[in-house]
Design a protein around this motif. Structure first.
Motif, PDB file in Angstrom:
ATOM      1  N   UNK A 123       0.821  -1.202   0.000  1.00  0.00           N
ATOM      2  CA  UNK A 123       0.000   0.000   0.000  1.00  0.00           C
ATOM      3  C   UNK A 123       0.857   1.256   0.000  1.00  0.00           C
ATOM      4  N   UNK A 124       2.031   1.205   0.641  1.00  0.00           N
ATOM      5  CA  UNK A 124       2.941   2.348   0.612  1.00  0.00           C
ATOM      6  C   UNK A 124       3.456   2.566  -0.806  1.00  0.00           C
ATOM      7  N   UNK A 125       3.813   1.469  -1.492  1.00  0.00           N
ATOM      8  CA  UNK A 125       4.201   1.583  -2.901  1.00  0.00           C
ATOM      9  C   UNK A 125       3.065   2.173  -3.728  1.00  0.00           C
ATOM     10  N   UNK A 126       1.845   1.740  -3.452  1.00  0.00           N
ATOM     11  CA  UNK A 126       0.689   2.201  -4.226  1.00  0.00           C
ATOM     12  C   UNK A 126       0.439   3.689  -4.005  1.00  0.00           C
ATOM     13  N   UNK A 127       0.585   4.160  -2.761  1.00  0.00           N
ATOM     14  CA  UNK A 127       0.405   5.585  -2.481  1.00  0.00           C
ATOM     15  C   UNK A 127       1.494   6.415  -3.152  1.00  0.00           C
ATOM     16  N   UNK A 128       2.705   5.885  -3.143  1.00  0.00           N
ATOM     17  CA  UNK A 128       3.793   6.570  -3.834  1.00  0.00           C
ATOM     18  C   UNK A 128       3.522   6.587  -5.342  1.00  0.00           C
ATOM     19  N   UNK A 129       2.962   5.496  -5.859  1.00  0.00           N
ATOM     20  CA  UNK A 129       2.589   5.448  -7.273  1.00  0.00           C
ATOM     21  C   UNK A 129       1.511   6.445  -7.610  1.00  0.00           C
ATOM     22  N   UNK A 166       1.361   0.137  -7.468  1.00  0.00           N
ATOM     23  CA  UNK A 166       2.462  -0.361  -6.635  1.00  0.00           C
ATOM     24  C   UNK A 166       3.743  -0.506  -7.448  1.00  0.00           C
ATOM     25  N   UNK A 167       3.615  -0.855  -8.727  1.00  0.00           N
ATOM     26  CA  UNK A 167       4.797  -0.970  -9.592  1.00  0.00           C
ATOM     27  C   UNK A 167       5.413   0.412  -9.822  1.00  0.00           C
ATOM     28  N   UNK A 168       4.568   1.397 -10.097  1.00  0.00           N
ATOM     29  CA  UNK A 168       5.058   2.762 -10.266  1.00  0.00           C
ATOM     30  C   UNK A 168       5.757   3.237  -8.998  1.00  0.00           C
ATOM     31  N   UNK A 169       5.179   2.905  -7.851  1.00  0.00           N
ATOM     32  CA  UNK A 169       5.749   3.352  -6.584  1.00  0.00           C
ATOM     33  C   UNK A 169       7.109   2.762  -6.299  1.00  0.00           C
ATOM     34  N   UNK A 170       7.329   1.530  -6.710  1.00  0.00           N
ATOM     35  CA  UNK A 170       8.628   0.890  -6.456  1.00  0.00           C
ATOM     36  C   UNK A 170       9.739   1.527  -7.286  1.00  0.00           C
TER      37      UNK A 170
END
Length: 254
Positions: free
Chosen positions: A16-22, A225-229
């Motif tokens: 979810x942190x990756x998703x929020x960053x994405x 989530x991929x964008x966030x990573x």
């Protein structure tokens, strides 16, 4: 906050942190797309789009998530130095190739500095109760939000003017005191943004003691989530790519 230790490694990641960053990356791409059309290519479509809320939503989210993720990093010093170096690289690139859109102490420079400052203050921060830390950080962010304009206050609701002497030295702009004539297309000084970063730090501390937080944060939003990573690489490359595509489109459509 811990996921079950017998969970597979991939399940222990806080997607979810990756998703929020994405999501922040998506907002930033939308903002820069409309910014380029409006300010660089003269807005031939006549669109009237309020860009400020989109830009602020993206950056608030970036900073909050970065503060939240601080306690998850294996080496905040290494990350802080890397992000600071990227910020300096972006400053050099814009100064040489896009001087009218130069970035001095933008969001990357701030995030790098915030990681290093938080690491230095970590023994003190760990002593502060999470709820009190969150409340104080939020209050100080509101109080100092407009410090770069010479006032204490939030979004034009000013409480008091600050001494003009703070804005005369040329070395204080990273801390929120820009000198006369200073300008940057993207400016995120330590004050007030370190307090928003602190909000993210203490939100993680609160989540640690919340049952079920680990399972909630382990959920993913496919794609985001991929964008966030890969957010740092995308952030560095998205504006040149957008600018290049638009330059080609407007050049050949004309």
């Amino acid at each position: 906050m811990q996921l079950p230790k017998n969970s597979p490694k991939c399940a222990r990641r806080l997607y979810m942190i990756d998703s929020l960053r994405g999501m922040a990356i998506v907002l930033m791409v939308v903002y820069h797309s409309f910014y380029n059309i409006r300010y660089i290519f003269g807005n031939p479509f006549g669109w009237a789009v309020r860009l400020y809320p989109v830009q602020q939503a993206a950056c608030w989210l970036f900073i909050l998530v970065s503060g939240f993720s601080f306690s998850l990093s294996r080496s905040n010093v290494r990350r802080g130095l890397l992000v600071s170096a990227c910020g300096l690289g972006l400053t050099a690139f814009t100064a040489v190739f896009m001087p009218s859109e130069r970035i001095i102490w933008g969001v990357l420079s701030f995030l790098g500095a915030a990681m290093l400052l938080a690491q230095a203050a970590l023994p003190l921060l760990r002593r502060v109760p999470a709820g009190a830390g969150l409340a104080v950080s939020a209050g100080l962010f509101v109080l100092t939000r407009d410090i770069q304009y010479g006032y204490l206050g939030f979004e034009g609701c000013w409480l008091a003017a600050l001494p003009g002497a703070l804005y005369q030295p040329h070395c204080l702009f990273p801390f929120g005191f820009p000198f006369e004539g200073f300008w940057s297309a993207d400016y995120f000084p330590v004050l007030p943004w370190i307090f928003l970063y602190g909000c993210g730090f203490f939100l993680y501390r609160l989540a640690e003691g919340c049952q079920g937080a680990g399972r909630l944060l382990a959920r993913r939003v496919p794609g985001l989530d991929v964008l966030g990573r890969h957010s740092l690489v995308i952030y560095l490359l998205h504006q040149p790519v957008i600018f290049g595509i638009m330059w080609l489109v407007f050049r050949f459509s004309a």
